[in-house]
Design an enzyme around this catalytic site. Structure first.
Site, short mmCIF file in Angstrom:
data_model
loop_
_atom_site.label_atom_id
_atom_site.label_comp_id
_atom_site.label_asym_id
_atom_site.label_seq_id
_atom_site.Cartn_x
_atom_site.Cartn_y
_atom_site.Cartn_z
CG HIS A 42 -1.88 1.09 1.27
ND1 HIS A 42 -2.96 1.12 0.42
CD2 HIS A 42 -1.96 2.21 2.02
CE1 HIS A 42 -3.67 2.20 0.66
NE2 HIS A 42 -3.08 2.89 1.62
CG ASP A 56 -1.18 6.06 2.42
OD1 ASP A 56 -2.15 5.59 1.81
OD2 ASP A 56 -0.93 5.81 3.61
CG ASP A 70 -5.78 3.38 4.28
OD1 ASP A 70 -6.36 3.16 5.35
OD2 ASP A 70 -4.87 4.23 4.16
CG HIS A 128 -6.77 6.83 0.64
ND1 HIS A 128 -6.31 6.04 -0.37
CD2 HIS A 128 -6.01 6.50 1.71
CE1 HIS A 128 -5.33 5.27 0.06
NE2 HIS A 128 -5.13 5.52 1.33
ZN LIG Z 1 -3.68 4.65 2.65
#
Ligand SMILES: [Zn+2]
Length: 616
Positions: free
Chosen positions: A256, A258, A368, A577
């Site tokens: 993942h 970000d 997420d 997000h």
């Molecule tokens: Zn995230």
């Protein structure tokens, strides 16, 4: 004072012995003692023919780093032959040693380095990854160059560069260590009430009794390891075949990332390179390894900034080892963007995946995101999405979301097949960035609420949030999770393969007919209000300029497609997000202000030109 039971003491003793074995996997051959250092970024510093003669020499024990620094280390070496069947490698410890017990980390408080071997981006060095295996890449007597692009982190402190050594890896000790470690982890996971516990703990004890711990590091010690390994293999026997319909876990390598959070977008581009390099290298070392990566934006960054990695990614997609998933431009917030933006997330994402990666992802991969609006099933279906994965609803503060596999029905009646990842972390929330080990495999199955309807669940392993991804340790574990025959049966595979099988297998699933509201992360509608305002203004601006450009096209054949696409891509990136909801650091929003300023400038110019062509 806590007292240990006899079994707990037995397990602790076995753990201690296994740790002792682990200390003898690696042997230092010689330090890398010609290191040059440059405090700052330099173009081409990864290339073997780069002229570094005016760079000062550097040695272990010295410091480097500080706040937000990109530095370079260059280490030429000639590899000496390693004896017997040992495998060559390099061990780099560019800062303090860490022991991590959870999935936290990767938040750029600490160093992260991208290693280049002879100009090729190879893997990262970070707090969880210090060994560079080289057995398939170097031969004795050859001269090579390691170049390290070293990011210092976002704290102000400096790092003490502790170690840079050529090492020999003892493969049999390594194999025995992982087999013993996994058996112990299995015992701890199943607990002493399990019927197989007494037999398996006796097997492990007998094997470790073979090891000559009085002569560690000697030839006699390594001979005893060979005996212990042979005994352990023999007693465990061949890997059991699972019965039809037995509990199973599909293990999915993933990271993942970000695209901004506790770091800025420009840091994420470097994180993406390190993460992709790691996955590609592990595919060379572990042919069974399967990896899935989402977000078209991430791939576009690789295409622009890391063409060598991008070419390798495309090859691995073609061979079926790498799966491009998600279908969206970024893993977007799904509450604040308007409907047109959500459609564009899929339109821009899918168009990129089809054009550049010859892939057509059909799974919305949003582990997420902070809740999902009621209109999303209709948008997904119309955009060619069939399936949906998240983890986030298990983070609810007050009520437990009732299903893990179900149909999500949208406001118009459209239904999407959903599966939620059920691997619990130490907080009790389900997690998409976990270690691949016995405890997590067991936890993933045990937490699953639709066991009567479906026997296989999804486990996403690999460090994430800040990227990094799976490690060699996880893949070594992966080779041994089925050995004792007491865990749900594990296999590696793809997300879409999982859903294809799931669709065939299950019927009569429950239906959730509502939005998927997250009872956590409140404040995401109000924090950093300026970005919400700028997002909506730019969404409206993009509508207006597309309308006027379309009219202008009918009049004059003029349509600024490339400029409009670039503006959309900027707006879509900022809907990530952790950006649009307001959960990033303040520097991220300073960057966003500049991005929106550019979108407004482009938009104003396009509107002016369109009006001129329309004759207004
Ligand atoms: Zn995230």
């Amino acid at each position: 004072m806590m007292t240990l039971t006899a079994v707990q003491m037995q397990l602790a003793d076995l753990d201690q012995k296994i740790r002792t074995v682990q200390k003898h996997i690696l042997r230092t051959i010689q330090p890398l003692n010609t290191i040059r250092f440059h405090d700052g970024d330099v173009d081409g510093a990864e290339q073997p023919d780069f002229d570094d003669r005016d760079w000062p020499f550097f040695s272990t024990g010295r410091t480097w780093g500080g706040h937000d620094r990109l530095c370079w280390f260059r280490m030429p070496f000639t590899y000496a032959a390693v004896p017997g069947n040992e495998k060559p490698g390099v061990l780099i410890q560019p800062g303090k040693r860490f022991v991590f017990r959870s999935s936290e980390g990767g938040d750029l408080r600490e160093y992260e380095l991208l290693v280049y071997l002879d100009g090729r981006p190879l893997q990262s060095i970070d707090v969880r990854r210090t060994l560079i295996p080289l057995h398939d890449l170097v031969k004795p007597g050859e001269r090579h160059l390691l170049a390290l692009e070293a990011f210092s982190g976002l704290e102000t402190h400096v790092h003490v560069f502790e170690q840079a050594d050529l090492v020999a890896i003892h493969p049999l000790t390594e194999a025995f260590y992982y087999t013993a470690r996994n058996l112990l982890d299995c015992l701890i996971a199943i607990g002493e009430s399990h019927a197989a516990f007494p037999r398996l703990i006796a097997v492990l004890e007998r094997a470790l009794l073979q090891v000559d711990f009085f002569q560690t590091g000697t030839a006699a010690f390594f001979d005893s390891i060979a005996r212990a390994d042979e005994m352990l293999q023999k007693e465990l026997g061949p890997e059991p075949t699972p019965a039809a319909g037995a509990p199973a876990v599909l293990c999915l390598g993933h990271s993942h990332l970000d695209l901004a959070w506790k770091w800025r977008v420009r840091h994420s581009i470097q994180k993406a390179a390190r993460t992709c390099a790691n996955a590609l290298r592990l595919m060379e070392l572990y042919p069974e390894f399967r990896y899935s990566q989402s977000q078209a934006q991430l791939y576009q960054w690789m295409q622009t900034h890391q063409p060598v990695l991008f070419t390798q990614i495309r090859e691995r997609i073609t061979s079926g080892q790498w799966e491009a998933i998600g279908g969206m431009w970024v893993e977007s917030d799904c509450n604040i963007p308007n409907g047109e933006s959500l459609v564009r997330q899929f339109l821009f994402g899918k168009r990129y995946f089809r054009r550049e990666l010859a892939s057509d992802p059909q799974t919305a991969w949003l582990p997420d995101c902070f809740g999902f609006c009621y209109s999303l099933p209709q948008i997904m279906k119309e955009c060619g999405i069939r399936w949906f994965v998240t983890t986030k609803l298990s983070w609810n503060q007050f009520t437990s979301f009732p299903y893990d596999t179900f149909f999500w029905q949208g406001v118009d009646g459209t239904r999407i097949l959903c599966h939620f990842i059920t691997t619990p972390d130490r907080r009790g929330w389900n997690d998409y960035s976990v270690d691949l080990n016995a405890a997590n495999v067991k936890g993933c199955w045990d937490s699953y609420r639709q066991q009567q309807a479906n026997h296989e669940v999804l486990l996403s392993f690999g460090w994430g949030d800040g990227g990094g991804g799976p490690t060699a340790e996880m893949l070594e574990n992966g080779r041994r999770l089925n050995a004792a025959g007491v865990l749900p049966f594990c296999r590696q595979g793809s997300v879409e393969g999982f859903f294809h099988d799931l669709e065939q297998r299950v019927s009569d699933l429950p239906v959730w007919n509502d939005e998927l509201y997250l009872q956590l992360h409140r404040g995401t509608y109000t924090s950093q209000a300026k970005i919400k305002k700028q997002n909506r203004e730019c969404e409206a601006l993009l509508h207006h300029l597309e309308l006027l450009s379309s009219i202008a096209y009918l009049r004059s054949g003029w349509y600024p497609q490339a400029e409009i696409n670039r503006a959309w891509e900027s707006v879509l990136l900022n809907q990530f997000h952790d950006i649009l909801p307001g959960s990033s650091i303040v520097e991220v929003y300073q960057d966003c202000d500049q991005v929106y300023e550019q979108v407004r400038k482009t938009g104003a110019e396009i509107i002016q030109q369109a009006l001129r062509r329309i004759g207004l």
